[in-house]
Scaffold this motif. Structure first.
Motif, PDB file in Angstrom:
ATOM      1  N   LYS A 185       0.833  -1.206   0.000  1.00 25.91           N
ATOM      2  CA  LYS A 185       0.000   0.000   0.000  1.00 25.91           C
ATOM      3  C   LYS A 185       0.867   1.255   0.000  1.00 25.91           C
ATOM      4  N   ARG A 186       1.934   1.222   0.793  1.00 27.20           N
ATOM      5  CA  ARG A 186       2.820   2.388   0.918  1.00 27.20           C
ATOM      6  C   ARG A 186       3.578   2.659  -0.374  1.00 27.20           C
ATOM      7  N   HIS A 187       3.910   1.604  -1.106  1.00 29.03           N
ATOM      8  CA  HIS A 187       4.757   1.751  -2.296  1.00 29.03           C
ATOM      9  C   HIS A 187       3.998   1.544  -3.603  1.00 29.03           C
ATOM     10  N   LYS A 188       2.694   1.593  -3.557  1.00 31.09           N
ATOM     11  CA  LYS A 188       1.894   1.325  -4.751  1.00 31.09           C
ATOM     12  C   LYS A 188       2.257   2.226  -5.933  1.00 31.09           C
ATOM     13  N   PRO A 189       2.453   3.513  -5.741  1.00 23.74           N
ATOM     14  CA  PRO A 189       2.818   4.368  -6.891  1.00 23.74           C
ATOM     15  C   PRO A 189       4.141   3.954  -7.535  1.00 23.74           C
ATOM     16  N   LEU A 190       5.152   3.625  -6.714  1.00 24.51           N
ATOM     17  CA  LEU A 190       6.439   3.222  -7.277  1.00 24.51           C
ATOM     18  C   LEU A 190       6.346   1.860  -7.962  1.00 24.51           C
ATOM     19  N   LEU A 191       5.553   0.953  -7.405  1.00 22.41           N
ATOM     20  CA  LEU A 191       5.366  -0.341  -8.041  1.00 22.41           C
ATOM     21  C   LEU A 191       4.687  -0.189  -9.391  1.00 22.41           C
ATOM     22  N   ALA A 192       3.710   0.693  -9.442  1.00 22.26           N
ATOM     23  CA  ALA A 192       3.014   0.941 -10.710  1.00 22.26           C
ATOM     24  C   ALA A 192       3.961   1.527 -11.756  1.00 22.26           C
ATOM     25  N   LYS A 193       4.931   2.295 -11.304  1.00 22.89           N
ATOM     26  CA  LYS A 193       5.843   2.957 -12.231  1.00 22.89           C
ATOM     27  C   LYS A 193       6.948   2.023 -12.734  1.00 22.89           C
ATOM     28  N   TYR A 194       7.471   1.150 -11.850  1.00 21.90           N
ATOM     29  CA  TYR A 194       8.663   0.386 -12.214  1.00 21.90           C
ATOM     30  C   TYR A 194       8.425  -1.103 -12.448  1.00 21.90           C
ATOM     31  N   CYS A 195       7.445  -1.693 -11.794  1.00 16.53           N
ATOM     32  CA  CYS A 195       7.207  -3.122 -11.972  1.00 16.53           C
ATOM     33  C   CYS A 195       6.309  -3.333 -13.194  1.00 16.53           C
ATOM     34  N   ARG A 196       6.895  -3.853 -14.259  1.00 22.18           N
ATOM     35  CA  ARG A 196       6.139  -4.039 -15.495  1.00 22.18           C
ATOM     36  C   ARG A 196       5.128  -5.177 -15.382  1.00 22.18           C
ATOM     37  N   ALA A 197       5.439  -6.202 -14.594  1.00 22.16           N
ATOM     38  CA  ALA A 197       4.525  -7.332 -14.428  1.00 22.16           C
ATOM     39  C   ALA A 197       5.088  -8.285 -13.386  1.00 22.16           C
ATOM     40  N   MET A 198       4.182  -9.074 -12.811  1.00 23.53           N
ATOM     41  CA  MET A 198       4.561 -10.199 -11.967  1.00 23.53           C
ATOM     42  C   MET A 198       4.086 -11.469 -12.658  1.00 23.53           C
ATOM     43  N   LEU A 199       5.024 -12.335 -13.040  1.00 23.71           N
ATOM     44  CA  LEU A 199       4.695 -13.598 -13.691  1.00 23.71           C
ATOM     45  C   LEU A 199       4.759 -14.706 -12.647  1.00 23.71           C
ATOM     46  N   ARG A 200       3.639 -15.367 -12.432  1.00 25.48           N
ATOM     47  CA  ARG A 200       3.595 -16.444 -11.444  1.00 25.48           C
ATOM     48  C   ARG A 200       3.567 -17.793 -12.153  1.00 25.48           C
ATOM     49  N   VAL A 201       4.557 -18.629 -11.848  1.00 27.53           N
ATOM     50  CA  VAL A 201       4.623 -19.963 -12.450  1.00 27.53           C
ATOM     51  C   VAL A 201       3.643 -20.862 -11.707  1.00 27.53           C
ATOM     52  N   THR A 202       2.589 -21.277 -12.390  1.00 29.81           N
ATOM     53  CA  THR A 202       1.564 -22.106 -11.754  1.00 29.81           C
ATOM     54  C   THR A 202       0.746 -22.838 -12.802  1.00 29.81           C
ATOM     55  N   ASN A 203       0.278 -24.017 -12.414  1.00 28.02           N
ATOM     56  CA  ASN A 203      -0.671 -24.767 -13.228  1.00 28.02           C
ATOM     57  C   ASN A 203      -1.966 -25.009 -12.461  1.00 28.02           C
ATOM     58  N   ASP A 204      -2.097 -24.339 -11.337  1.00 27.13           N
ATOM     59  CA  ASP A 204      -3.286 -24.481 -10.505  1.00 27.13           C
ATOM     60  C   ASP A 204      -4.441 -23.683 -11.102  1.00 27.13           C
ATOM     61  N   THR A 205      -5.535 -24.350 -11.421  1.00 28.57           N
ATOM     62  CA  THR A 205      -6.641 -23.686 -12.123  1.00 28.57           C
ATOM     63  C   THR A 205      -7.277 -22.582 -11.276  1.00 28.57           C
ATOM     64  N   GLU A 206      -7.369 -22.814  -9.968  1.00 32.08           N
ATOM     65  CA  GLU A 206      -7.963 -21.783  -9.107  1.00 32.08           C
ATOM     66  C   GLU A 206      -7.076 -20.550  -9.050  1.00 32.08           C
ATOM     67  N   MET A 207      -5.765 -20.754  -8.967  1.00 31.12           N
ATOM     68  CA  MET A 207      -4.851 -19.615  -8.924  1.00 31.12           C
ATOM     69  C   MET A 207      -4.857 -18.867 -10.253  1.00 31.12           C
ATOM     70  N   ILE A 208      -4.913 -19.600 -11.356  1.00 26.58           N
ATOM     71  CA  ILE A 208      -4.956 -18.954 -12.676  1.00 26.58           C
ATOM     72  C   ILE A 208      -6.194 -18.085 -12.798  1.00 26.58           C
ATOM     73  N   ALA A 209      -7.336 -18.609 -12.342  1.00 24.45           N
ATOM     74  CA  ALA A 209      -8.579 -17.832 -12.389  1.00 24.45           C
ATOM     75  C   ALA A 209      -8.479 -16.590 -11.514  1.00 24.45           C
ATOM     76  N   LYS A 210      -7.854 -16.721 -10.357  1.00 22.40           N
ATOM     77  CA  LYS A 210      -7.691 -15.583  -9.450  1.00 22.40           C
ATOM     78  C   LYS A 210      -6.803 -14.509 -10.078  1.00 22.40           C
ATOM     79  N   LEU A 211      -5.695 -14.920 -10.679  1.00 23.84           N
ATOM     80  CA  LEU A 211      -4.771 -13.959 -11.290  1.00 23.84           C
ATOM     81  C   LEU A 211      -5.401 -13.241 -12.476  1.00 23.84           C
ATOM     82  N   ASN A 212      -6.315 -13.920 -13.159  1.00 23.68           N
ATOM     83  CA  ASN A 212      -6.974 -13.324 -14.333  1.00 23.68           C
ATOM     84  C   ASN A 212      -8.260 -12.579 -13.990  1.00 23.68           C
ATOM     85  N   SER A 213      -8.593 -12.492 -12.717  1.00 20.72           N
ATOM     86  CA  SER A 213      -9.872 -11.898 -12.317  1.00 20.72           C
ATOM     87  C   SER A 213      -9.837 -10.376 -12.372  1.00 20.72           C
TER      88      SER A 213
END
Length: 322
Positions: free
Chosen positions: A256-284
């Motif tokens: 919460k404190r660093h949200k503006p800087l994360l939005a500016k510098y973090c292009r993406a978070m790629l999570r390695v997973t084959n779990d269908t529930e997690m995939i649905a959550k990440l795409n929600s």
């Protein structure tokens, strides 16, 4: 000679680093043969045989589908050999009661100058971590000769339970066992933050991370943001990676404190997973709305690296797809 390690483990307690490599007899046999004739190895392994007999032994061992053979490297030095095996399919099942999900370890330190440095605990920690994370072991067990005093650390330092002596054809062994949860409670792992391929960051979240491990990880995130450079993070997770309630609050407050800087510098978070529930959550939609960067599920680490390179090449566009 030794290229990509099959698995790596860094010990928080000792600061030592273990790499394990799958045995290749073309590369490793001469070393293995020499080790088997070292007196401190021959006493317990009883493989101080002629060349053809030792070669036949290792060829037969490699042919067994329930076990893996490894060369061990610590801090850049090749020092020993290990075997991991699925215990219910091993001859051990004839001598004691086992459970589905039990895996075992045999190990030796072949190099004399590596003896007495406390490496046995690192090897057991690293191979146990490998079995719990890669093979989803429920329990890990060892059955060393009861005369191997160095492995008393299994009970004293690493949290293994001593189930007593076991009569085997070639030795009287002491049977040690540890569960998945007990292992990580006694051997807390560090959340790894690998910057070697910057601006691609590799994060790995181990099972049962301690609050101290989470605090260290958050401090590493602070250092990353101080670079003021774009990056992509790739994350992998063990099966019991959940933070404590206190650590989760600290993580949420930091984001919460660093949200503006994360939005500016973090292009993406790629999570390695084959779990269908997690995939649905990440795409929600909720995830897209709540996070300052896009969270993308990817099936394999190799694909994640390719995706990260595309995202960075495209600049601000984290929607690049393979």
């Amino acid at each position: 000679m030794f290229k990509q390690a099959h698995y790596s483990y860094s010990c928080k307690q000792s600061k030592n680093h273990l790499n394990i490599y799958l045995v290749d007899l073309d590369r490793d046999f001469e070393r293995l043969l020499a080790w088997m004739h070292q007196p401190h190895v021959a006493k317990f392994w009883q493989l101080n045989l002629n060349r053809d007999q030792v070669l036949a032994h290792f060829k037969a061992a490699l042919a067994l589908s329930h076990q893996e053979l490894f060369i061990l490297q610590i801090n850049g030095q090749i020092i020993g050999y290990a075997e991991t095996y699925y215990a219910p399919d091993d001859r051990l099942a004839q001598f004691c009661q086992l459970q589905a999900g039990d895996f075992g370890i045999h190990l030796l330190i072949g190099e004399k100058d590596a003896i007495g440095k406390g490496y046995s605990s690192l090897i057991v920690r690293g191979l146990s971590d490998y079995l719990f994370t890669r093979h989803m072991a429920q329990r890990v067990l060892l059955e060393p000769n009861k005369e191997v005093a160095a492995l008393n650390i299994l009970e004293r330092k690493l949290g293994f339970s001593n189930l007593g002596n076991l009569e085997l054809p070639e030795k009287v062994a002491t049977l040690y066992v540890i569960t998945h949860q007990d292992f990580y409670l006694h051997n807390p792992s560090k959340i790894s933050c690998d910057l070697n391929r910057w601006p691609i960051i590799r994060l790995h979240f181990p099972s049962f991370p301690s609050d101290d491990a989470v605090d260290c990880w958050i401090r590493e995130l602070d250092e990353i943001l101080l670079r003021r450079e774009p990056y992509v993070a790739i994350s992998t997770f063990d099966r019991e990676y959940q933070f404590s309630q206190q650590a989760r609050k600290a993580e949420m407050a930091w984001f919460k404190r660093h949200k503006p800087l994360l939005a500016k510098y973090c292009r993406a978070m790629l999570r390695v997973t084959n779990d269908t529930e997690m995939i649905a959550k990440l795409n929600s939609p909720a995830m897209a709305k709540g996070m300052p960067f896009r969270c993308i599920p990817v099936q394999t680490l190799e694909l994640a690296v390719q995706q990260a390179e595309l995202i960075l090449k495209s600049g601000v566009d984290s929607n690049a797809q393979l």
